[in-house]
Design an enzyme around this catalytic site. Structure first.
Site, PDB file in Angstrom:
ATOM      1  N   VAL A  12       0.845  -1.201   0.000  1.00  0.00           N
ATOM      2  CA  VAL A  12       0.000   0.000   0.000  1.00  0.00           C
ATOM      3  C   VAL A  12       0.884   1.256   0.000  1.00  0.00           C
ATOM      4  CG1 VAL A  12      -1.717   1.329   1.294  1.00  0.00           C
ATOM      5  CG2 VAL A  12      -1.860  -1.174   1.221  1.00  0.00           C
ATOM      6  N   GLY A  29       3.375   2.336  -1.802  1.00  0.00           N
ATOM      7  CA  GLY A  29       4.808   2.249  -2.118  1.00  0.00           C
ATOM      8  C   GLY A  29       5.728   2.546  -0.958  1.00  0.00           C
ATOM      9  N   GLY A  32       7.350   3.018  -7.978  1.00  0.00           N
ATOM     10  CA  GLY A  32       8.758   3.240  -8.335  1.00  0.00           C
ATOM     11  C   GLY A  32       9.613   2.121  -7.772  1.00  0.00           C
ATOM     12  N   GLU A  84      -0.747  -0.015 -13.859  1.00  0.00           N
ATOM     13  CA  GLU A  84      -0.691  -1.471 -13.820  1.00  0.00           C
ATOM     14  C   GLU A  84      -0.595  -1.989 -15.252  1.00  0.00           C
ATOM     15  OE1 GLU A  84      -0.968  -3.381 -10.677  1.00  0.00           O
ATOM     16  OE2 GLU A  84      -0.401  -1.340 -10.194  1.00  0.00           O
ATOM     17  N   ASP A 101      -7.437  -0.934  -8.191  1.00  0.00           N
ATOM     18  CA  ASP A 101      -6.163  -0.954  -7.463  1.00  0.00           C
ATOM     19  C   ASP A 101      -6.303  -0.227  -6.107  1.00  0.00           C
ATOM     20  OD1 ASP A 101      -3.127  -1.297  -7.409  1.00  0.00           O
ATOM     21  OD2 ASP A 101      -3.323   0.882  -7.245  1.00  0.00           O
ATOM     22  N   LYS A 124      -6.039  -1.865  -2.265  1.00  0.00           N
ATOM     23  CA  LYS A 124      -5.203  -1.303  -1.194  1.00  0.00           C
ATOM     24  C   LYS A 124      -6.045  -0.950   0.029  1.00  0.00           C
ATOM     25  CE  LYS A 124      -1.771   0.371  -4.489  1.00  0.00           C
ATOM     26  NZ  LYS A 124      -1.528   1.425  -5.477  1.00  0.00           N
TER      27      LYS A 124
HETATM   28  N1  HSE Z   1      -0.500   1.266 -10.504  1.00  0.00           N
HETATM   29  C1  HSE Z   1      -0.242   1.577  -9.134  1.00  0.00           C
HETATM   30  C2  HSE Z   1      -0.479   3.066  -8.926  1.00  0.00           C
HETATM   31  C3  HSE Z   1       1.177   1.188  -8.800  1.00  0.00           C
HETATM   32  O1  HSE Z   1      -0.644   3.787  -9.914  1.00  0.00           O
HETATM   33  O2  HSE Z   1      -0.549   3.512  -7.786  1.00  0.00           O
HETATM   34  C4  HSE Z   1       1.493   1.085  -7.319  1.00  0.00           C
HETATM   35  O3  HSE Z   1       0.720   0.144  -6.651  1.00  0.00           O
END
Ligand code: HSE
Length: 328
Positions: free
Chosen positions: A138, A140, A305, A196, A207, A211
């Site tokens: 969650v 990054g 990243g 993604e 997404d 999370k």
């Molecule tokens: N695709 C996701 C985003 C990547 O844009 O947040 C990180 O989980």
């Protein structure tokens, strides 16, 4: 401690590059990508493997699978960073279960298995006396779980609000600031590598919802699923809607919200004032945590990243090394 790394995509590479560049006190004894694997109990030369991967597309021998590494390598912690599968979590889910059954700790960035089977994995880890850490799933680099579990220990976490998808945030920022169309902004987000593999996961709010499920299950242990999230994406937002919001000194952000007492779980585009702490720019993520003692804490940082996500993995690895003791 010794680690085995499964997955050599963006996150796996970031972890290995960090380990090669900093003396963190961890040695890599197993490594695998989707096509090959490599086991060396005396410690793998990381730079050599990274170079080989770049040249040949493989990190090891074609005859060695990821499951071979999980089953046979001598390691203390499995770093599971293979591509996510939000449908059944496989094959990563099986790697994690196999490692835990071998009494190995698991650190992962893999959202699928954690969103689908957190309770089961956590119970198995508890039974085997090992840790399961997933800070990187969650937001990054943002250390939300360390903050909640350690920094906010003793607090009652009442609600969480977040900008959890960098791709949507980037699109909304570019549409508002540069007047780009949704399609142009999405194309840019894909080119920047934020989206993604299937960007519908980003723009339809899936997404962010995944999370949110991970956050709710980790913080409150309430066993919620993706179906429990009331979800609206940003794919139908028009530049006109954004322009109207901007006229009132507001903007639009895809906000994920979870409330303990009402059980609300929602991901939707919201009009919010520009000076609100959750209004972050570009691909940044932000999470506001509401508690009884600390009141409101907002964390902001890079949600994706290679090296940024590796930061969360390294934090989990060192947490385990600290707590469970370093082995010579
Ligand atoms: N695709 C996701 C985003 C990547 O844009 O947040 C990180 O989980």
């Amino acid at each position: 401690m010794k680690i085995a790394v499964i997955g050599l995509g963006s996150v796996g590479r970031g972890v290995l590059e960090t380990l090669a560049g900093k003396n963190i006190g961890l040695s890599v004894t197993g490594i695998a990508d989707s096509k090959s694997g490599y086991i060396d109990p005396s410690g793998i030369d990381i730079k050599k493997v990274l170079m080989q991967k770049k040249k040949t597309g493989r990190c090891g021998d074609a005859g060695v699978t990821a499951m071979d590494v999980v089953r046979e390598a001598d390691y203390d912690i499995l770093v599971e960073v293979s591509p996510t599968n939000a449908t059944d979590g496989e094959p990563a889910l099986s790697y994690m279960k196999t490692a835990i059954k071998r009494k190995k700790h698991v650190v992962t960035s893999n959202k699928g298995p954690i969103a689908l089977a957190y309770k089961e994995l956590k119970a198995l880890a508890k039974k085997k006396g090992v840790a399961l850490r997933h800070e990187a799933t969650v937001a990054g680099a943002v250390p939300v779980f360390h903050t909640v579990e350690q920094g906010l220990a003793g607090n009652d976490i009442r609600a969480v609000f977040g900008v959890l998808n960098g791709t949507c945030n980037y699109i909304l920022t570019r549409m508002a600031e540069e007047g780009l169309t949704y399609e142009q902004a999405l194309l840019e987000a894909r080119e920047m590598g934020y989206a993604e593999a299937d960007p519908t996961y980003d723009v339809k709010g899936i997404d962010a919802a995944i999370k949110l499920v991970i956050l709710a299950n980790t913080i409150w242990g309430n066993g919620v699923t993706l179906d429990d999230v009331d979800r609206t994406g940003i794919d139908r937002l028009t530049p006109e809607a954004i322009r109207l919001a901007e006229e009132g000194d507001c903007t639009i952000r895809l906000i994920a919200e979870a409330d303990k007492s009402s059980g609300l779980l929602r991901v939707s585009p919201r009009i919010i004032r520009k000076n609100h702490p959750l209004v972050v720019e570009g691909s940044l993520n932000a999470i506001s945590i509401e508690t009884d003692l600390a009141k409101e804490i907002t964390l902001i940082g890079k949600g994706a990243g290679s090296i940024e996500t590796a930061s969360a993995i390294i934090g989990d690895l060192l947490f385990i090394a600290e707590r469970y003791g370093r082995r010579p």
